[in-house]
Design a protein around this motif. Sequence first.
Motif, PDB file in Angstrom:
ATOM      1  N   VAL A  20       0.868  -1.179   0.000  1.00  0.00           N
ATOM      2  CA  VAL A  20       0.000   0.000   0.000  1.00  0.00           C
ATOM      3  C   VAL A  20       0.900   1.222   0.000  1.00  0.00           C
ATOM      4  CG1 VAL A  20      -1.848   1.259   1.190  1.00  0.00           C
ATOM      5  CG2 VAL A  20      -1.756  -1.244   1.332  1.00  0.00           C
ATOM      6  N   SER A  21       0.659   2.124  -0.932  1.00  0.00           N
ATOM      7  CA  SER A  21       1.416   3.380  -0.954  1.00  0.00           C
ATOM      8  C   SER A  21       0.464   4.513  -0.592  1.00  0.00           C
ATOM      9  CB  SER A  21       2.057   3.617  -2.315  1.00  0.00           C
ATOM     10  OG  SER A  21       1.096   3.579  -3.341  1.00  0.00           O
ATOM     11  N   PHE A  22       0.939   5.390   0.286  1.00  0.00           N
ATOM     12  CA  PHE A  22       0.154   6.521   0.759  1.00  0.00           C
ATOM     13  C   PHE A  22       0.747   7.799   0.181  1.00  0.00           C
ATOM     14  CE2 PHE A  22      -0.517   3.200   3.798  1.00  0.00           C
ATOM     15  CZ  PHE A  22      -1.840   3.341   4.201  1.00  0.00           C
ATOM     16  N   TYR A  23      -0.118   8.709  -0.254  1.00  0.00           N
ATOM     17  CA  TYR A  23       0.312   9.975  -0.847  1.00  0.00           C
ATOM     18  C   TYR A  23      -0.212  11.133  -0.006  1.00  0.00           C
ATOM     19  CZ  TYR A  23       1.344   6.903  -4.725  1.00  0.00           C
ATOM     20  OH  TYR A  23       1.849   5.883  -5.482  1.00  0.00           O
ATOM     21  N   ARG A  24       0.530  12.190   0.021  1.00  0.00           N
ATOM     22  CA  ARG A  24       0.160  13.373   0.801  1.00  0.00           C
ATOM     23  C   ARG A  24      -1.241  13.877   0.414  1.00  0.00           C
ATOM     24  NH1 ARG A  24       4.660  15.321   1.423  1.00  0.00           N
ATOM     25  NH2 ARG A  24       4.774  15.247   3.669  1.00  0.00           N
ATOM     26  N   SER A  25      -1.635  13.696  -0.829  1.00  0.00           N
ATOM     27  CA  SER A  25      -2.929  14.178  -1.332  1.00  0.00           C
ATOM     28  C   SER A  25      -4.127  13.513  -0.659  1.00  0.00           C
ATOM     29  CB  SER A  25      -3.019  13.931  -2.833  1.00  0.00           C
ATOM     30  OG  SER A  25      -3.059  12.532  -3.080  1.00  0.00           O
ATOM     31  N   GLY A  26      -3.885  12.414   0.071  1.00  0.00           N
ATOM     32  CA  GLY A  26      -4.988  11.693   0.698  1.00  0.00           C
ATOM     33  C   GLY A  26      -5.374  10.436  -0.048  1.00  0.00           C
ATOM     34  N   LYS A  27      -4.674  10.133  -1.115  1.00  0.00           N
ATOM     35  CA  LYS A  27      -4.930   8.887  -1.841  1.00  0.00           C
ATOM     36  C   LYS A  27      -3.961   7.825  -1.377  1.00  0.00           C
ATOM     37  CE  LYS A  27      -7.050  10.174  -6.113  1.00  0.00           C
ATOM     38  NZ  LYS A  27      -7.922   9.341  -6.829  1.00  0.00           N
ATOM     39  N   CYS A  28      -4.388   6.584  -1.496  1.00  0.00           N
ATOM     40  CA  CYS A  28      -3.446   5.488  -1.339  1.00  0.00           C
ATOM     41  C   CYS A  28      -3.764   4.435  -2.388  1.00  0.00           C
ATOM     42  CB  CYS A  28      -3.430   4.944   0.078  1.00  0.00           C
ATOM     43  SG  CYS A  28      -4.805   3.977   0.579  1.00  0.00           S
ATOM     44  N   SER A  29      -2.725   3.763  -2.827  1.00  0.00           N
ATOM     45  CA  SER A  29      -2.837   2.718  -3.846  1.00  0.00           C
ATOM     46  C   SER A  29      -2.549   1.371  -3.217  1.00  0.00           C
ATOM     47  CB  SER A  29      -1.836   2.961  -4.977  1.00  0.00           C
ATOM     48  OG  SER A  29      -2.087   4.171  -5.612  1.00  0.00           O
ATOM     49  N   ILE A  30      -3.314   0.378  -3.616  1.00  0.00           N
ATOM     50  CA  ILE A  30      -3.120  -0.987  -3.134  1.00  0.00           C
ATOM     51  C   ILE A  30      -2.752  -1.850  -4.334  1.00  0.00           C
ATOM     52  CG2 ILE A  30      -4.251  -3.009  -2.129  1.00  0.00           C
ATOM     53  CD1 ILE A  30      -6.091  -1.039  -0.626  1.00  0.00           C
ATOM     54  N   VAL A  31      -1.678  -2.611  -4.186  1.00  0.00           N
ATOM     55  CA  VAL A  31      -1.217  -3.500  -5.251  1.00  0.00           C
ATOM     56  C   VAL A  31      -0.886  -4.846  -4.624  1.00  0.00           C
ATOM     57  CG1 VAL A  31       0.559  -3.861  -7.020  1.00  0.00           C
ATOM     58  CG2 VAL A  31      -0.212  -1.550  -6.488  1.00  0.00           C
ATOM     59  N   GLY A  32      -1.229  -5.911  -5.315  1.00  0.00           N
ATOM     60  CA  GLY A  32      -0.804  -7.228  -4.860  1.00  0.00           C
ATOM     61  C   GLY A  32      -1.884  -8.101  -4.268  1.00  0.00           C
ATOM     62  N   ALA A  33      -3.106  -7.623  -4.209  1.00  0.00           N
ATOM     63  CA  ALA A  33      -4.192  -8.498  -3.762  1.00  0.00           C
ATOM     64  C   ALA A  33      -4.394  -9.569  -4.841  1.00  0.00           C
ATOM     65  CB  ALA A  33      -5.469  -7.702  -3.541  1.00  0.00           C
ATOM     66  N   THR A  34      -4.814 -10.741  -4.436  1.00  0.00           N
ATOM     67  CA  THR A  34      -4.976 -11.825  -5.400  1.00  0.00           C
ATOM     68  C   THR A  34      -6.441 -12.140  -5.710  1.00  0.00           C
ATOM     69  OG1 THR A  34      -4.779 -13.428  -3.611  1.00  0.00           O
ATOM     70  CG2 THR A  34      -2.762 -12.896  -4.829  1.00  0.00           C
ATOM     71  N   SER A  35      -7.333 -11.289  -5.208  1.00  0.00           N
ATOM     72  CA  SER A  35      -8.750 -11.428  -5.521  1.00  0.00           C
ATOM     73  C   SER A  35      -9.449 -10.126  -5.123  1.00  0.00           C
ATOM     74  CB  SER A  35      -9.378 -12.600  -4.757  1.00  0.00           C
ATOM     75  OG  SER A  35      -9.445 -12.295  -3.371  1.00  0.00           O
ATOM     76  N   PRO A  36     -10.611  -9.851  -5.713  1.00  0.00           N
ATOM     77  CA  PRO A  36     -11.382  -8.685  -5.262  1.00  0.00           C
ATOM     78  C   PRO A  36     -11.746  -8.780  -3.783  1.00  0.00           C
ATOM     79  CG  PRO A  36     -12.149  -9.368  -7.413  1.00  0.00           C
ATOM     80  CD  PRO A  36     -11.195 -10.439  -6.927  1.00  0.00           C
ATOM     81  N   LYS A  37     -12.009  -9.995  -3.303  1.00  0.00           N
ATOM     82  CA  LYS A  37     -12.329 -10.174  -1.882  1.00  0.00           C
ATOM     83  C   LYS A  37     -11.136  -9.775  -1.018  1.00  0.00           C
ATOM     84  CE  LYS A  37     -13.712 -13.549   1.537  1.00  0.00           C
ATOM     85  NZ  LYS A  37     -13.770 -14.921   1.924  1.00  0.00           N
ATOM     86  N   GLN A  38      -9.941 -10.213  -1.377  1.00  0.00           N
ATOM     87  CA  GLN A  38      -8.755  -9.849  -0.608  1.00  0.00           C
ATOM     88  C   GLN A  38      -8.525  -8.333  -0.669  1.00  0.00           C
ATOM     89  OE1 GLN A  38      -4.820 -11.030  -1.981  1.00  0.00           O
ATOM     90  NE2 GLN A  38      -4.179 -11.419   0.127  1.00  0.00           N
ATOM     91  N   PHE A  39      -8.773  -7.724  -1.827  1.00  0.00           N
ATOM     92  CA  PHE A  39      -8.660  -6.273  -1.951  1.00  0.00           C
ATOM     93  C   PHE A  39      -9.615  -5.596  -0.963  1.00  0.00           C
ATOM     94  CE2 PHE A  39     -10.180  -2.244  -3.637  1.00  0.00           C
ATOM     95  CZ  PHE A  39      -8.997  -1.563  -3.881  1.00  0.00           C
ATOM     96  N   ASP A  40     -10.885  -6.032  -0.955  1.00  0.00           N
ATOM     97  CA  ASP A  40     -11.882  -5.444  -0.050  1.00  0.00           C
ATOM     98  C   ASP A  40     -11.496  -5.626   1.411  1.00  0.00           C
ATOM     99  OD1 ASP A  40     -13.405  -4.622  -2.234  1.00  0.00           O
ATOM    100  OD2 ASP A  40     -14.760  -6.343  -2.127  1.00  0.00           O
ATOM    101  N   GLU A  41     -10.964  -6.800   1.748  1.00  0.00           N
ATOM    102  CA  GLU A  41     -10.529  -7.050   3.127  1.00  0.00           C
ATOM    103  C   GLU A  41      -9.391  -6.108   3.522  1.00  0.00           C
ATOM    104  OE1 GLU A  41      -9.578 -11.214   2.952  1.00  0.00           O
ATOM    105  OE2 GLU A  41     -11.681 -11.820   3.185  1.00  0.00           O
ATOM    106  N   LEU A  42      -8.460  -5.886   2.596  1.00  0.00           N
ATOM    107  CA  LEU A  42      -7.346  -4.986   2.896  1.00  0.00           C
ATOM    108  C   LEU A  42      -7.836  -3.543   3.018  1.00  0.00           C
ATOM    109  CD1 LEU A  42      -4.375  -4.779   3.511  1.00  0.00           C
ATOM    110  CD2 LEU A  42      -3.965  -4.396   1.090  1.00  0.00           C
TER     111      LEU A  42
END
Length: 184
Positions: free
Chosen positions: A58-80
Motif C-alpha cells: 500500500v502506498s500513501f500519498y500526501r494528497s490523501g490517496k493510497c494505492s493498493i497493489v498485490g491483492a490476489t482477488s477482489p475479496k482480498q482487496f476489499d478485506e485490505l
Amino acid sequence: MAGFEIANVAGTITYQQELDLSALAETFRQRPEINSVTYEPDENHWLQVWFAPNDTYVSFYRSGKCSIVGATSPKQFDELVERVNALMRELLEFDYEPTAKINNIVATAELDSLASLETIAIGLGLEQTEYEPEQFPALIHRYKGSVLLVFSSGKIVCTGAAEMKQVSSVIDDITEQIEAITIE
C-alpha cells in the motif's frame, strides 16, 4: 468458459484530507499488522507500507490517496481496504466512508494450441492488434477496454479490467477467437 488465474488486483482508497506521511510512517513502524515501512521523502513522494500476513503493498500519498497493489482477488482487496480504513480511523479523525475502487485486475490464462502470432494478429484485426516481435515478444490486443498480451507459449495476460465479469468475458472471447483462427 476459459479458466484463468488472478495475478494482481490493484486499486485506490481516497481520504478527503491531506496526509502527514512522516507521522504516518512513525506510527506504522510500531504496528504489528505492518511488516515493513519505507519513507524517504528525498527520493520518493510517497510512503510505502507492506501489510501482514501476505506483504500486500500500500502506498500513501500526501494528497490523501493510497494505492493498493498485490491483492490476489477482489475479496482480498476489499478485506485490505477494511484493514487500512480501520487503521486510518484510529490515526486520523474522520467520520466519512473513504472511497475505495478497484482500478485493474490482471489475470492469466493458458491456451492449449496456438497458431503463429502473425496469423493471430491478422485474424484478430490489425486495427486493435500490434505484433512487433523485435520490440516485444507478445502480441498486444485491445479489446472491450482491456489489453491482452498473447505469448507464443500460449500464455495470455489480461489487464485493464476493473470487474471480474469483464475479465471472464474478455478471456472467454479471446480464447474462442484464437481457437477459431488456430483451427482454420
